[in-house]
Design an enzyme around this catalytic site. Structure first.
Site, PDB file in Angstrom:
ATOM      1  N   CYS A  46       0.779  -1.120   0.008  1.00 41.23           N
ATOM      2  CA  CYS A  46      -0.080  -0.021  -0.074  1.00 41.23           C
ATOM      3  C   CYS A  46       0.859   1.202   0.072  1.00 41.23           C
ATOM      4  O   CYS A  46       2.165   1.142  -0.034  1.00 41.23           O
ATOM      5  CB  CYS A  46      -1.115   0.037   1.272  1.00 41.23           C
ATOM      6  SG  CYS A  46       0.048   0.306   2.844  1.00 41.23           S
ATOM      7  N   CYS A  49       3.079   1.604   3.086  1.00 38.78           N
ATOM      8  CA  CYS A  49       4.309   1.084   2.876  1.00 38.78           C
ATOM      9  C   CYS A  49       5.347   1.566   1.961  1.00 38.78           C
ATOM     10  O   CYS A  49       6.657   1.637   2.290  1.00 38.78           O
ATOM     11  CB  CYS A  49       4.194  -0.496   2.282  1.00 38.78           C
ATOM     12  SG  CYS A  49       3.011  -1.499   3.402  1.00 38.78           S
ATOM     13  N   ASP A 446       8.527  20.678 -33.333  1.00 42.43           N
ATOM     14  CA  ASP A 446       9.735  20.561 -34.136  1.00 42.43           C
ATOM     15  C   ASP A 446       9.323  20.300 -35.233  1.00 42.43           C
ATOM     16  O   ASP A 446       8.240  19.815 -35.536  1.00 42.43           O
ATOM     17  CB  ASP A 446      10.869  19.652 -33.558  1.00 42.43           C
ATOM     18  CG  ASP A 446      12.134  19.726 -34.487  1.00 42.43           C
ATOM     19  OD1 ASP A 446      12.636  20.834 -34.895  1.00 42.43           O
ATOM     20  OD2 ASP A 446      12.630  18.597 -34.870  1.00 42.43           O
ATOM     21  N   ASP A 624      12.228  15.880 -31.656  1.00 42.13           N
ATOM     22  CA  ASP A 624      13.009  14.355 -31.589  1.00 42.13           C
ATOM     23  C   ASP A 624      14.635  14.629 -31.617  1.00 42.13           C
ATOM     24  O   ASP A 624      15.502  13.830 -31.439  1.00 42.13           O
ATOM     25  CB  ASP A 624      12.728  13.965 -32.770  1.00 42.13           C
ATOM     26  CG  ASP A 624      13.587  14.279 -34.126  1.00 42.13           C
ATOM     27  OD1 ASP A 624      13.375  15.574 -34.255  1.00 42.13           O
ATOM     28  OD2 ASP A 624      13.896  13.557 -34.837  1.00 42.13           O
ATOM     29  N   ASP A 628      16.468  19.887 -29.534  1.00 43.61           N
ATOM     30  CA  ASP A 628      15.353  19.876 -28.816  1.00 43.61           C
ATOM     31  C   ASP A 628      15.301  19.465 -27.442  1.00 43.61           C
ATOM     32  O   ASP A 628      14.413  19.856 -26.789  1.00 43.61           O
ATOM     33  CB  ASP A 628      14.216  18.962 -29.709  1.00 43.61           C
ATOM     34  CG  ASP A 628      13.779  19.219 -31.163  1.00 43.61           C
ATOM     35  OD1 ASP A 628      13.808  20.522 -31.255  1.00 43.61           O
ATOM     36  OD2 ASP A 628      13.853  18.466 -31.770  1.00 43.61           O
TER      37      ASP A 628
END
Length: 755
Positions: A46, A49, A446, A624, A628
């Site tokens: 959970c 935890c 781009d 890409d 960039d």
């Protein structure tokens, strides 16, 4: 007696810790003195935890970070130092015994088996106790009622001891180190309900609530099993990717001998023999042979890709028609396939603002509910003086406020959303990206490799001397820029062999020395001395023009439909490109984008994004290239194609595998739908507690009704999250969804459309 070290499971049970050398050997070297150790911690289940483990390990000297993956029960610890920190001792002290993580082998999931068996026992006991309770409620006489109560007690006992141990063990592991978690009040409620019912049976009471304690266990286990199964479904995609990597490969040694090595032992530079029908084990370059390769995993491209000497192949792609000799360029853990597996695991374990809110709620839950139950007990004692009635109402309060619905509100939706995006060829690199994507109101693209396919062709050259082309192609072969790759594909050119000190400068070009001369290939304003009016890509020697090159590129599939859909849906659309201004303007006119800028350096793109931000826009950056990467990292949220430069993929929040740009609209649609469902789930959990808690405090529900109400709230939250997989389209996203489907149909390289 064997002198071997115990196995991992046994080690966790008896507290055996690996030695420092064993931990170091099992750790991954991340470079610069940083290592990563993966631990398996089965007791994690959970949000509380996760927080306890991450905080506890994070305090150790030398530990840089500790990240828990709830689905795999795995903890990834990054550390520095001459020796590993005391990881196992620390986790044992926190109540979470651990062992070194081992990749799963496809065997049956033991946790799911344990949950299903416990669920079956609890269901059998609860069903039979309910049948007996019907007779009691129908007016059975005192002797018959007493017999049925004792039979119910006998049936409830195995449910508590066998099925309830899942909650008891978790509660005890927290209490023995001075903490609480959500299983503590659950365990108290179950135990008190059984104990009070046993007391009433011993004293011939009219009512006993064995059905409440067993039904509570049954319905809680339903929620926990559903949560586990949903996470397993999310991990199916990761396992499917991992299976695409072969277990090993045939290595060709320098003396001509051949060895079959496990894929983990393949090092860069090794020569590999790949037969037709085998998958590529690691990223590599073809040295000998001609074949056709299925690259659908990498790009979504259904057409086969011919490869020959010099071609790059990615791990996981399938060699189909001929034998190849490869030279490995990366280790298995650094290859494309491992990166894709990592993206899915990061997506599942990433925590958004909503999940952090759920963590805080779960952390506050135990003390608040304990205090509420205690005050309820005291209030009823003061009001009625009936301790039996007071403790019954307090039990109902403990049961009805179980935060299962709150705990499931975010992870279930996030897992389903990540899986849905994966099915459509989109990898979620950062879990918080789903949240940030819901607020986007502008998209910046781009040009080369993003709005276009990124495979420009050389259409015109002006070469001064034959050896200039050899220099240009030799420089271009060292770059991943699309224009450089177009030059590098030219055949019949004698490459210059004496180039040295080759360096690529993002947004400018690539340069190298031959003797005392400096050659530059790239942007004219950078490569040439002042006073030249040349535009585009040029080759220069010491600032003097040697050659000029003109390239053409084609729009990426789905670009026109995607841009139109974004514009119609009210998004601001712009182009931020480092390409020539005329080329950018021509593409912008073709796609109908009014806001476009060309000739931008990486810093210029950052400035453009900052200006959009100051005007109040939340921008999705899609790019890409190497140039960039700063913009991708700085944008509100970012996306890159799978064939982007490594640094670009690393900076992006999302990576899409197929050619079609419709991935942009698909991601926005799924993110908005997921955000809407998360908000609905929080609202459902809050409304449920706002209604249920006062009713329970007023004494208007029995422990049995409380168990049914709590379980129903969890089921509702899970069912609401599953609607995302049903493909329900929210009205505000209808335009984006319609365009997404249209773009998918238009592209021949799509994966399955949004369902």
């Amino acid at each position: 007696m064997s002198c071997c070290a115990p196995g991992t499971e046994a080690a966790a049970e008896i507290g055996w810790d690996p030695s420092a050398d064993e931990i170091r050997l099992a750790s991954r070297d991340l470079g610069e003195g940083l290592r990563q150790t993966d631990l398996s911690v089965p007791a994690i289940h959970c949000a509380a935890c996760i927080q306890a483990v991450e905080r506890g390990l994070g305090k150790l000297a030398g530990v840089e970070s500790a990240r828990v993956n709830l689905s795999t029960r795995r903890v990834a610890v990054k550390w520095r130092g001459d020796g590993p920190p005391p990881l196992f001792t620390t986790l044992e002290g926190l109540g979470y015994p651990a062992h070194l993580f081992e990749p799963e082998t496809g065997e049956e999931d033991p946790e799911q088996t344990r949950l299903v068996r416990a669920l079956a026992v609890a269901g059998f006991c609860a069903m039979n106790i309910m049948l007996l309770s019907v007779s009691v409620w129908s007016g059975a006489d005192a002797e018959t009622r007493q017999i049925f109560h004792w039979i119910s007690a006998a049936l409830a006992l195995p449910a508590l001891l066998y099925s309830g141990r899942i909650f008891f063990a978790s509660a005890w592991s927290a209490l023995r180190v001075g903490r609480t978690n959500m299983d503590v009040p659950i365990s108290i409620g179950i135990t008190l309900a059984f104990t009070l019912s046993l007391y009433d049976t011993l004293h011939h009471g009219q009512h006993a609530y064995f059905d409440a304690s067993t039904s509570l266990i049954f319905f809680l286990l339903i929620g926990r099993t559903l949560d586990h199964i949903m996470r397993e479904k999310a991990r199916t995609a990761v396992r499917g990717l991992a299976r695409l990597s072969p277990r090993g490969a045939t290595v060709l040694r320098g003396d001509g001998s051949r060895d079959y090595l496990p894929v983990a032992e393949i090092e860069p530079g090794m020569r590999l023999l790949l037969a037709a029908g085998e998958r590529v084990p690691v990223d590599a370059i073809v040295e000998e042979g001609v074949s056709d390769v299925d690259c659908a995993l990498v790009s979504g491209e259904s057409a086969l890709q011919p490869v020959k000497a010099g071609a790059s192949v990615r791990a996981g792609t399938l060699n189909l028609t001929g034998p190849l000799t490869l030279r490995a360029t990366a280790r298995a853990q650094d290859s494309f396939l491992a990166e894709m597996v990592g993206l899915m695991e990061v997506a599942e374990s990433g925590r958004t603002r909503y999940r952090r809110l759920a963590d805080r709620a779960a952390r506050l839950y135990s003390p608040v509910v304990h205090a509420t139950a205690l005050l309820t007990f005291l209030g009823w004692m003061i009001a009625t003086g009936d301790w039996h009635r007071a403790i019954g109402v307090a039990i109902a309060v403990l049961i009805i406020t179980c935060p299962c619905a709150l705990g499931l509100a975010v992870p279930i939706v996030q897992v389903v959303a990540a899986r849905r995006l994966f099915e459509n060829g989109i990898m979620v690199k950062d879990g918080s990206g789903l949240e940030r994507l819901t607020t986007v109101d502008a998209v910046a693209f781009d040009k080369t490799g993003t709005l276009t396919v990124g495979r420009p062709t050389l259409t015109q050259t002006h070469i001064v001397a034959p050896d200039a082309m050899g220099i240009a192609v030799a420089l271009a072969a060292r770059s991943r820029h699309p224009s450089s790759q177009a030059l590098a594909r030219i055949e019949g050119v004698s490459l210059a062999a004496d180039l040295s000190d080759i360096t690529e400068l993002p947004g400018l070009g690539i340069e190298g020395r031959s003797g005392s001369s400096l050659y530059r290939l790239g942007r004219a304003s950078w490569a040439l001395d002042e006073g030249h009016e040349q535009h585009g890509t040029v080759l220069s020697k010491d600032g003097v023009l040697l050659a000029g090159f003109t390239f053409e590129d084609t729009p990426r599939p789905g670009a026109t439909e995607t841009v139109a859909a974004l514009r119609d849906a009210g998004f601001g659309v712009s182009i931020l490109s480092g390409d020539q201004v005329p080329a950018v303007a021509a593409l912008a006119e073709n796609l109908g984008i009014a806001d476009h800028q060309g000739g931008l350096l990486p810093g210029d793109k950052l400035g453009a994004l900052e200006r959009l931000k100051t005007r109040g826009h939340h921008v999705l950056m899609v790019g890409d290239g190497l140039n960039d990467a700063p913009a991708l990292a700085a944008a509100h949220v970012s996306m890159a194609p799978a064939n982007a430069a490594d640094i670009g993929r690393s900076a992006a929040d999302f990576v899409f595998l197929h050619e079609s740009l419709s991935a942009v609209t698909t991601a926005i649609t799924v993110a908005r739908e997921a955000g809407r469902l998360i908000r609905q789930n929080f609202a459902l959990a809050i409304v449920y507690n706002a209604i249920a808690l006062p009713i329970a405090i007023a004494g208007l529900v029995t422990p049995l009704i409380a168990a049914l109400a709590m379980s129903l709230s969890s089921v509702i939250v899970v069912a609401n999250a599953l609607r995302l997989r049903a493909g329900r389209i929210h009205k505000q996203n209808a335009g984006v969804n319609a365009a997404t489907r249209q773009a998918h149909r238009a592209s021949q390289t799509d994966l399955a459309p949004v369902r």
